[in-house]
Write a protein that holds these residues in place. Structure first.
Motif, short mmCIF file in Angstrom:
data_model
loop_
_atom_site.label_atom_id
_atom_site.label_comp_id
_atom_site.label_asym_id
_atom_site.label_seq_id
_atom_site.Cartn_x
_atom_site.Cartn_y
_atom_site.Cartn_z
N LEU A 117 0.78 -1.13 -0.12
CA LEU A 117 0.00 0.21 0.41
C LEU A 117 1.29 1.33 -0.17
N PRO A 118 0.30 2.64 -0.51
CA PRO A 118 1.20 3.62 -0.57
C PRO A 118 1.45 3.86 0.60
N ASP A 119 2.53 4.83 1.00
CA ASP A 119 2.31 5.49 2.50
C ASP A 119 1.63 6.79 2.04
N PRO A 120 1.26 6.94 2.97
CA PRO A 120 -0.02 8.12 3.34
C PRO A 120 1.41 9.11 2.92
N GLU A 121 0.26 10.55 1.97
CA GLU A 121 0.80 11.33 2.09
C GLU A 121 1.06 12.55 3.33
#
Length: 209
Positions: free
Chosen positions: A203-207
């Motif tokens: 999953l992409p890291d949170p901005e």
């Protein structure tokens, strides 16, 4: 180990840590489960991670021992003595004169010795599978105790086709999946944990805000 116990006694002292002083056997239950699970994860993360997580598991053993010591019910020495005596008692082929041909005989002897320790009284199936185990692990153990045949991909397909849209239907499909995993020699609990972990890592890291 004595240094760890001394540290915990200090944390539990009247002038110690308020949080540590509040803990009980009951309140520590989720932490023991969590630390054990993290140690399982660390097996695949390398020796340094595993050593660190095993330390957290050992902390829980020490914590419970110190709490019991304060109550006068048992101490760490009792925990240590009990497990050493059990290991010696259940390995007569190592510490006695019993002869075994292979690991299969070791398991048979182990179960016989366990039964003898209970005075020959069999335990109910519900008492032989810890309720705190993961659901897939408990189902695996239940199937083995029940002598349920190992299933295959077809069993999962049939369960899906016949399952009602309900919690019971979902449970039936999961049980069929566990049977399929057993037929492949796959630990369903570990397999799903690793699958979930891989998905989470992808999953992409949170901005950053």
């Amino acid at each position: 180990m004595q240094e760890l116990l001394t540290t915990l006694r200090r944390l539990r002292a009247p002038d110690g840590c308020p949080w540590d002083r509040e803990q009980t056997h009951e309140s520590l239950r989720p932490y023991l489960l969590e630390e054990a699970a993290e140690a399982v994860d660390a097996v695949t993360e390398g020796p340094e991670a595993l050593a660190a997580e095993l330390g957290d598991v050992l902390l829980q053993v020490a914590f419970h021992s110190v709490i019991a010591e304060e109550a006068g019910t048992f101490g760490y020495a009792d925990v240590e003595r009990g497990i050493v005596e059990k290991l010696v008692r259940r390995h007569p082929h190592v510490f006695g004169d019993v002869q075994v041909a292979d690991a299969g005989e070791v398991v048979v002897n182990w179960q016989a010795i366990k039964a003898a320790e209970r005075g020959g009284q069999p335990r109910r199936a519900a008492d032989r599978v810890p309720t705190a185990l993961g659901a897939l692990a408990r189902e695996t153990a239940a199937q083995k105790l029940a002598g349920t045949a190992k299933g295959g991909r077809g069993g999962v397909r049939a369960a899906l086709e016949n399952a009602p849209d309900s919690a019971e239907g979902v449970a039936g499909v999961l049980a069929a999946a566990v049977a399929w995993a057993r037929s492949l020699g796959v630990d369903a609990e570990v397999a799903l944990r690793e699958h979930t972990q891989a998905r989470l890592l992808a999953l992409p890291d949170p901005e950053e805000e």
